[in-house]
Motif scaffolding. Structure first.
Motif, PDB file in Angstrom:
ATOM      1  N   GLY A   1      44.915  41.009  28.830  1.00  0.00           N
ATOM      2  CA  GLY A   1      45.199  41.344  27.439  1.00  0.00           C
ATOM      3  C   GLY A   1      44.021  41.173  26.519  1.00  0.00           C
ATOM      4  N   GLY A   2      42.982  40.463  26.977  1.00  0.00           N
ATOM      5  CA  GLY A   2      41.823  40.276  26.126  1.00  0.00           C
ATOM      6  C   GLY A   2      40.928  41.509  26.102  1.00  0.00           C
ATOM      7  N   GLU A   3      40.936  42.262  27.190  1.00  0.00           N
ATOM      8  CA  GLU A   3      40.032  43.396  27.320  1.00  0.00           C
ATOM      9  C   GLU A   3      40.778  44.707  27.119  1.00  0.00           C
ATOM     10  N   GLY A   4      40.025  45.746  26.813  1.00  0.00           N
ATOM     11  CA  GLY A   4      40.620  47.072  26.665  1.00  0.00           C
ATOM     12  C   GLY A   4      41.183  47.589  27.968  1.00  0.00           C
ATOM     13  N   ILE A   5      40.330  47.660  28.984  1.00  0.00           N
ATOM     14  CA  ILE A   5      40.801  48.156  30.281  1.00  0.00           C
ATOM     15  C   ILE A   5      40.489  47.145  31.369  1.00  0.00           C
ATOM     16  N   THR A   6      41.517  46.745  32.069  1.00  0.00           N
ATOM     17  CA  THR A   6      41.338  45.906  33.241  1.00  0.00           C
ATOM     18  C   THR A   6      41.709  46.735  34.460  1.00  0.00           C
ATOM     19  N   ALA A   7      40.806  46.788  35.434  1.00  0.00           N
ATOM     20  CA  ALA A   7      41.106  47.538  36.648  1.00  0.00           C
ATOM     21  C   ALA A   7      41.517  46.569  37.745  1.00  0.00           C
ATOM     22  N   LEU A   8      42.591  46.927  38.453  1.00  0.00           N
ATOM     23  CA  LEU A   8      42.984  46.154  39.628  1.00  0.00           C
ATOM     24  C   LEU A   8      42.503  46.933  40.838  1.00  0.00           C
ATOM     25  N   ILE A   9      41.672  46.282  41.670  1.00  0.00           N
ATOM     26  CA  ILE A   9      41.224  46.965  42.879  1.00  0.00           C
ATOM     27  C   ILE A   9      41.581  46.122  44.087  1.00  0.00           C
ATOM     28  N   GLY A  10      41.410  46.713  45.243  1.00  0.00           N
ATOM     29  CA  GLY A  10      41.703  45.984  46.473  1.00  0.00           C
ATOM     30  C   GLY A  10      42.212  46.939  47.531  1.00  0.00           C
ATOM     31  N   PRO A  11      42.193  46.506  48.800  1.00  0.00           N
ATOM     32  CA  PRO A  11      42.650  47.384  49.884  1.00  0.00           C
ATOM     33  C   PRO A  11      44.154  47.642  49.804  1.00  0.00           C
ATOM     34  N   ASN A  12      44.627  48.585  50.615  1.00  0.00           N
ATOM     35  CA  ASN A  12      46.065  48.865  50.677  1.00  0.00           C
ATOM     36  C   ASN A  12      46.819  47.600  51.046  1.00  0.00           C
ATOM     37  N   GLY A  13      47.938  47.391  50.409  1.00  0.00           N
ATOM     38  CA  GLY A  13      48.755  46.232  50.745  1.00  0.00           C
ATOM     39  C   GLY A  13      48.235  44.927  50.167  1.00  0.00           C
ATOM     40  N   ALA A  14      47.284  45.008  49.235  1.00  0.00           N
ATOM     41  CA  ALA A  14      46.730  43.777  48.662  1.00  0.00           C
ATOM     42  C   ALA A  14      47.678  43.167  47.635  1.00  0.00           C
ATOM     43  N   GLY A  15      48.623  43.961  47.133  1.00  0.00           N
ATOM     44  CA  GLY A  15      49.580  43.430  46.153  1.00  0.00           C
ATOM     45  C   GLY A  15      49.360  43.943  44.741  1.00  0.00           C
ATOM     46  N   LYS A  16      48.524  44.974  44.581  1.00  0.00           N
ATOM     47  CA  LYS A  16      48.209  45.482  43.236  1.00  0.00           C
ATOM     48  C   LYS A  16      49.448  46.072  42.560  1.00  0.00           C
TER      49      LYS A  16
END
Lengths: 341, 252
Positions: free
Chosen positions: B25-40
């Motif tokens: 919530g502090g930043e404009g855009i937060t990207a969630l990355i990670g391999p398949n099945g990581a829980g994103k």
């Protein structure tokens, strides 16, 4: 953004849909009035519109009009509108265009309920029978919704197939019980829908079905949201389960009210919403009025045919609706087949 | 502020999200990355109350997601899942109007209509306003869904792989829009991305997940390093600088 510049250059979209729709609305309204008026003045007893309007009608003609013709026409209008709305709502709940009470076992469950009242409470008032049929219909809707959770919902045709099979099983059980109890003839009365027996005092429950239609209309936007699926509905802050439950009640009560009054009327809830959807889409707020009007008009038109084809005898309405509806259903299936999958 | 306190989600005996505590919530855009099945996607689902945690808690602006009325949350937080399959025949206008549902409850006011028009305009969809969704291309349909989320007028916007099945041009187009939503409209966007170069180009902060845990959480330059990306994806990733920006090369 480059696309903004590119799209801005193209001319604005044609917005002729609105006046065309108003024109069509007027046409449907006029057709409905003409059909209803025709329905009032068709029959063995001679009741002519001219004599009624000029006050020259004899007492007998007025009596026939008040006790038989007006109730029958109202019953047809209410049944058609509420069954078509039930189909529309069911299609939103299940997110499948080929479901309606008749293709999901709901009608069969309600019929089983009627048989149960006939066996255990034969003297029950009609309102009680309707209540029991509605409860059975509700249970049927619930069973169907449980079963199709296991079916891949994107299989457009599989969902109604499962429903038809479920209905087949319930109908078989019902027939078996009726056979053992020697009640097959009574059963035939409901499985073949007809408004021939409708008279004043024998159709008023259909106002309950009409009220269900009003509920559908008031909650139209909620049913649109439900039609997007559970995740969209939750995101938009809607209580998914509550709206689904309300929809189930609308479907079950409408089905039961028509069942106790006239019997099963097939295909109506399927064909009418699909035709409307093809033309103006599935925004329930926009389509529900059309669905109700076309449903009502369709049933009145079929009933007029049922009364005139073998005049002075009647063909059961469900036969006419079945033939016309099955034809339309086939057309819808084949027409959509190319892009439905 | 969106805060997860030890959020855990299990499917049977598989733990897809394992005791995750993090704030957004502090930043404009937060990207969630990670391999398949990581829980994103699971993480987004929990925040968007589409899933319920088996342990832990999710707060949005200090209120527990589970006990806050869903209708109220819908005015604060919007979530768009990936792979939206809509059976109903709805036009672009219809779907954007439904996005206003948390505010209008079905009765559109003048203010609602303004929001709808603005959202449609923002996504340059005016031309397609009365087209049915099934008559649109993938990119146009995705824009329609984003317009719907925009019309919902929420502080937080959660997007689950919005670039799925889009071609290069449309992917860039969507990410630019997301950036504008954050910069011009002050939306706080959390977006799941598969292509780390898009994350590196458009996100202010990158959170990397692996096996249900957060393995890295930092600004772009701390994440776009061969050792960090190797730890996240378990494969060799080369990072080069092109025009002053780190670019990951992972094509083999």
């Amino acid at each position: 953004m480059t696309t903004v510049a590119a799209t801005a250059a193209t001319p604005a979209p044609a917005r002729t849909a609105q006046p065309a729709r108003t024109g069509a609305g007027v046409a449907v309204g006029v057709a409905l009035v003409v059909l209803a008026a025709t329905s009032l003045f068709i029959g063995v007893s001679d009741v002519s519109p001219w004599t009624v309007l000029t006050g020259g009608a004899d007492e007998r003609a007025l009596f026939v009009l008040a006790v038989s013709r007006v109730p029958r026409t109202l019953a047809l209008l209410l049944s058609g509108a509420s069954l078509a709305i039930s189909g529309l709502i069911m299609q939103m709940l299940v997110r499948n265009r080929f479901v309606e009470p008749g293709t999901t076992g709901v009608s069969e469950f309600a019929t089983l309920g009627m048989l149960v009242t006939l066996i255990w409470w034969p003297g029950m008032a009609l309102v009680g029978k309707m209540g029991v049929a509605a409860v059975f219909g509700l249970a049927g809707t619930w069973v169907f919704l449980r079963i199709i959770r296991a079916v891949p919902t994107r299989q457009l045709v599989l969902v109604p197939l499962v429903g038809i099979m479920l209905g087949g099983i319930v109908a078989a059980v019902t027939t078996f019980i009726a056979y053992r109890r020697d009640l097959l003839q009574s059963l035939g009365q409901w499985t073949q829908g007809s408004f021939a027996g409708v008279m004043a005092g024998r159709y008023e429950f259909l106002w309950v079905a009409g009220a269900m239609g009003v509920v559908g209309w008031v909650a139209a936007d909620r049913f649109s949201v439900i039609g997007l699926g559970e995740e969209f509905a939750t995101n938009l802050g809607l209580n998914y389960r509550r709206v689904v439950a309300a929809g189930m009640v609308v479907i079950a009560v409408s089905t039961a009210a028509v069942l106790v009054t006239a019997g099963v009327i097939p295909f109506l809830g399927l064909v009418v919403p699909n035709v409307v959807s093809l033309i103006i889409g599935d925004n329930v707020r926009r389509s529900i009025g059309w669905v109700a009007a076309l449903g009502a008009g369709f049933v009145v038109a079929c009933d007029i045919l049922a009364r005139t084809l073998r005049y002075p005898y009647e063909i059961p309405l469900s036969v006419i609706v079945g033939v016309v509806g099955a034809g339309l259903f086939l057309w819808l299936l084949l027409r959509r087949g190319s892009r439905a999958h | 502020m969106i805060t997860l306190h030890g959020a855990t989600k299990r499917y049977g005996r598989t733990t897809v999200l394992d005791d995750v505590s993090v704030s957004f919530g502090g930043e404009g855009i937060t990207a969630l990355i990670g391999p398949n099945g990581a829980g994103k996607s699971t993480l987004l689902g929990l925040v968007g109350r589409l899933l319920h945690p088996d342990a832990g808690r999710v707060d949005v602006d200090g209120r527990d997601v589970r006990s806050t009325p869903s209708a109220q949350l819908a005015k604060t937080l919007a979530v768009l899942r990936q792979d939206n399959h809509i059976v109903a025949r709805l036009t672009v206008q219809d779907i954007v109007e439904l996005g206003r549902f948390p505010h209008s409850r079905g009765r559109l006011t003048v203010a609602d209509r303004e929001h709808i028009d603005r959202a449609i305009d923002y996504l340059s969809l005016d031309e397609y306003r009365h087209r049915f969704l099934d008559e649109l291309s993938g990119g146009q349909r995705q824009r329609a869904f984003i317009a719907m989320v925009l019309a919902q007028d929420t502080k937080y916007v959660l997007l689950d792989e919005p670039l799925n099945n889009l071609d290069l041009r449309h992917m860039t187009e969507i990410m630019k829009l997301v950036r504008r939503m954050a910069d011009e409209l002050g939306r706080r966007v959390i977006v799941v991305l598969h292509d780390i170069n898009f994350a590196a180009t458009y996100a202010d902060r990158i959170v990397a997940l692996r096996d249900g845990r957060i393995v890295a959480d930092a600004a772009r330059d701390q994440i776009m390093r061969p050792d960090v990306l190797r730890a996240v994806y378990d494969t060799t990733v080369d990072v080069r600088e092109i025009d002053g920006r780190p670019v990951a090369l992972y094509y083999g």
